[in-house]
Design a protein around this motif. Structure first.
Motif, PDB file in Angstrom:
ATOM      1  N   VAL A   1       0.838  -1.195   0.000  1.00  0.00           N
ATOM      2  CA  VAL A   1       0.000   0.000   0.000  1.00  0.00           C
ATOM      3  C   VAL A   1       0.878   1.251   0.000  1.00  0.00           C
ATOM      4  N   ALA A   2       1.885   1.285   0.849  1.00  0.00           N
ATOM      5  CA  ALA A   2       2.788   2.442   0.901  1.00  0.00           C
ATOM      6  C   ALA A   2       3.485   2.646  -0.442  1.00  0.00           C
ATOM      7  N   ALA A   3       3.862   1.562  -1.103  1.00  0.00           N
ATOM      8  CA  ALA A   3       4.521   1.671  -2.413  1.00  0.00           C
ATOM      9  C   ALA A   3       3.561   2.258  -3.445  1.00  0.00           C
ATOM     10  N   PHE A   4       2.312   1.800  -3.448  1.00  0.00           N
ATOM     11  CA  PHE A   4       1.326   2.338  -4.385  1.00  0.00           C
ATOM     12  C   PHE A   4       1.122   3.834  -4.157  1.00  0.00           C
ATOM     13  N   MET A   5       0.982   4.221  -2.892  1.00  0.00           N
ATOM     14  CA  MET A   5       0.716   5.620  -2.547  1.00  0.00           C
ATOM     15  C   MET A   5       1.958   6.500  -2.648  1.00  0.00           C
ATOM     16  N   ARG A   6       3.135   5.856  -2.714  1.00  0.00           N
ATOM     17  CA  ARG A   6       4.416   6.575  -2.674  1.00  0.00           C
ATOM     18  C   ARG A   6       4.544   7.348  -1.358  1.00  0.00           C
ATOM     19  N   ILE A   7       4.237   6.638  -0.267  1.00  0.00           N
ATOM     20  CA  ILE A   7       4.332   7.190   1.088  1.00  0.00           C
ATOM     21  C   ILE A   7       5.484   6.489   1.788  1.00  0.00           C
ATOM     22  N   ASP A   8       6.367   7.254   2.380  1.00  0.00           N
ATOM     23  CA  ASP A   8       7.443   6.689   3.198  1.00  0.00           C
ATOM     24  C   ASP A   8       6.952   6.636   4.639  1.00  0.00           C
ATOM     25  N   VAL A   9       6.712   5.432   5.117  1.00  0.00           N
ATOM     26  CA  VAL A   9       6.286   5.266   6.504  1.00  0.00           C
ATOM     27  C   VAL A   9       7.465   5.661   7.389  1.00  0.00           C
ATOM     28  N   PRO A  10       7.269   6.589   8.331  1.00  0.00           N
ATOM     29  CA  PRO A  10       8.370   7.044   9.177  1.00  0.00           C
ATOM     30  C   PRO A  10       9.025   5.897   9.958  1.00  0.00           C
ATOM     31  N   ALA A  11      10.309   6.028  10.189  1.00  0.00           N
ATOM     32  CA  ALA A  11      11.067   4.993  10.905  1.00  0.00           C
ATOM     33  C   ALA A  11      10.539   4.774  12.321  1.00  0.00           C
ATOM     34  N   ASP A  12       9.985   5.816  12.943  1.00  0.00           N
ATOM     35  CA  ASP A  12       9.484   5.687  14.319  1.00  0.00           C
ATOM     36  C   ASP A  12       8.043   5.172  14.377  1.00  0.00           C
ATOM     37  N   ALA A  13       7.453   4.850  13.230  1.00  0.00           N
ATOM     38  CA  ALA A  13       6.049   4.437  13.191  1.00  0.00           C
ATOM     39  C   ALA A  13       5.835   3.106  13.899  1.00  0.00           C
ATOM     40  N   THR A  14       4.720   3.037  14.597  1.00  0.00           N
ATOM     41  CA  THR A  14       4.288   1.802  15.253  1.00  0.00           C
ATOM     42  C   THR A  14       2.881   1.486  14.758  1.00  0.00           C
ATOM     43  N   GLU A  15       2.405   0.285  15.089  1.00  0.00           N
ATOM     44  CA  GLU A  15       1.062  -0.135  14.720  1.00  0.00           C
ATOM     45  C   GLU A  15       0.781   0.082  13.231  1.00  0.00           C
ATOM     46  N   VAL A  16       1.738  -0.273  12.386  1.00  0.00           N
ATOM     47  CA  VAL A  16       1.608  -0.087  10.935  1.00  0.00           C
ATOM     48  C   VAL A  16       0.673  -1.161  10.374  1.00  0.00           C
ATOM     49  N   LYS A  17      -0.363  -0.710   9.662  1.00  0.00           N
ATOM     50  CA  LYS A  17      -1.353  -1.621   9.084  1.00  0.00           C
ATOM     51  C   LYS A  17      -1.685  -1.151   7.677  1.00  0.00           C
ATOM     52  N   GLY A  18      -1.936  -2.105   6.795  1.00  0.00           N
ATOM     53  CA  GLY A  18      -2.324  -1.746   5.437  1.00  0.00           C
ATOM     54  C   GLY A  18      -3.146  -2.852   4.810  1.00  0.00           C
ATOM     55  N   ALA A  19      -3.996  -2.481   3.866  1.00  0.00           N
ATOM     56  CA  ALA A  19      -4.829  -3.452   3.170  1.00  0.00           C
ATOM     57  C   ALA A  19      -5.311  -2.848   1.859  1.00  0.00           C
ATOM     58  N   VAL A  20      -5.706  -3.744   0.951  1.00  0.00           N
ATOM     59  CA  VAL A  20      -6.269  -3.326  -0.329  1.00  0.00           C
ATOM     60  C   VAL A  20      -7.600  -4.033  -0.523  1.00  0.00           C
ATOM     61  N   ALA A  21      -8.648  -3.250  -0.702  1.00  0.00           N
ATOM     62  CA  ALA A  21      -9.961  -3.784  -1.056  1.00  0.00           C
ATOM     63  C   ALA A  21     -10.032  -3.756  -2.575  1.00  0.00           C
ATOM     64  N   VAL A  22     -10.006  -4.935  -3.174  1.00  0.00           N
ATOM     65  CA  VAL A  22     -10.032  -5.057  -4.634  1.00  0.00           C
ATOM     66  C   VAL A  22     -11.469  -4.947  -5.098  1.00  0.00           C
ATOM     67  N   ASN A  23     -11.697  -4.061  -6.040  1.00  0.00           N
ATOM     68  CA  ASN A  23     -13.042  -3.779  -6.512  1.00  0.00           C
ATOM     69  C   ASN A  23     -13.016  -3.663  -8.028  1.00  0.00           C
ATOM     70  N   PRO A  24     -14.043  -4.141  -8.715  1.00  0.00           N
ATOM     71  CA  PRO A  24     -14.066  -4.038 -10.180  1.00  0.00           C
ATOM     72  C   PRO A  24     -13.963  -2.601 -10.696  1.00  0.00           C
ATOM     73  N   GLN A  25     -14.486  -1.641  -9.941  1.00  0.00           N
ATOM     74  CA  GLN A  25     -14.455  -0.255 -10.394  1.00  0.00           C
ATOM     75  C   GLN A  25     -13.125   0.412 -10.046  1.00  0.00           C
ATOM     76  N   GLU A  26     -12.706   0.333  -8.805  1.00  0.00           N
ATOM     77  CA  GLU A  26     -11.428   0.912  -8.374  1.00  0.00           C
ATOM     78  C   GLU A  26     -11.056   0.310  -7.028  1.00  0.00           C
ATOM     79  N   ASP A  27      -9.791  -0.001  -6.876  1.00  0.00           N
ATOM     80  CA  ASP A  27      -9.309  -0.577  -5.615  1.00  0.00           C
ATOM     81  C   ASP A  27      -9.143   0.530  -4.584  1.00  0.00           C
ATOM     82  N   ASN A  28      -9.359   0.186  -3.321  1.00  0.00           N
ATOM     83  CA  ASN A  28      -9.163   1.117  -2.211  1.00  0.00           C
ATOM     84  C   ASN A  28      -7.936   0.673  -1.430  1.00  0.00           C
TER      85      ASN A  28
END
Length: 172
Positions: free
Chosen positions: A50-77
């Protein structure tokens, strides 16, 4: 004959409205966001994808990191959330290059389908929290910063106290 033209016109207009872009953070159609109606969760995609798709650099001090992709025929979330310092959250919001700064959330409450997305990650939806700020941007509409595949990206920052904030990022 005139009656049929009116009926057909009405059906076509309805179809165009339903298939068009929805206003981010506003009322969204169930089929776009509800993982149980025509879509599912990508079991192989997590926070790194998810971070790669968004081009977001998750900070080194980040905790509780979670990500998911809801695949949808119209557009993925794409959903990404983590807890980081308030300063890092501010910096990430600035990296979206929105013409507007991070501001108190003024976005309409998410539909129950939209709330199901964040609940999938075990999180309270950001629009249900106090002390939440929001910023959103259409990357193709502003100067390009490597997010050409992203149609909309928004970030909520929820102050958790002691200089830490939970960051919620959603894109499609």
């Amino acid at each position: 004959m005139t009656r049929w033209i009116g009926v057909v016109s009405g059906v076509l207009c309805s179809a165009l409205l339903l298939s068009g872009c929805s206003v981010p953070g506003g009322d969204v159609t169930v089929s776009r966001t509800e993982p149980t109606l025509g879509s599912n969760w990508d079991e192989e995609a997590g926070a790194p994808e998810v971070a790669a798709f968004m081009r977001i650099d998750v900070p080194a001090d980040a905790t509780e990191v979670k990500g998911a992709v809801a695949v949808n025929p119209q557009e993925d979330n794409y959903l990404l959330s983590f807890v980081t310092s308030e300063r890092a959250a501010e910096r990430l919001a600035g990296d979206l290059h929105s013409p507007d700064p991070l501001e108190p959330s003024h976005v309409a409450p998410t539909t129950s389908a939209g709330n199901a997305l964040w609940r999938h990650l075990g999180l309270t939806p950001p629009d249900r929290l106090r002390k939440t700020r929001w910023v959103g941007v259409c990357p193709p509409c502003v100067v390009k910063h490597g997010r050409g595949r992203v149609q909309w990206i928004e970030m909520y920052v929820h102050a958790e106290g002691e200089g830490r904030s939970r960051v919620y990022v959603q894109a499609f």
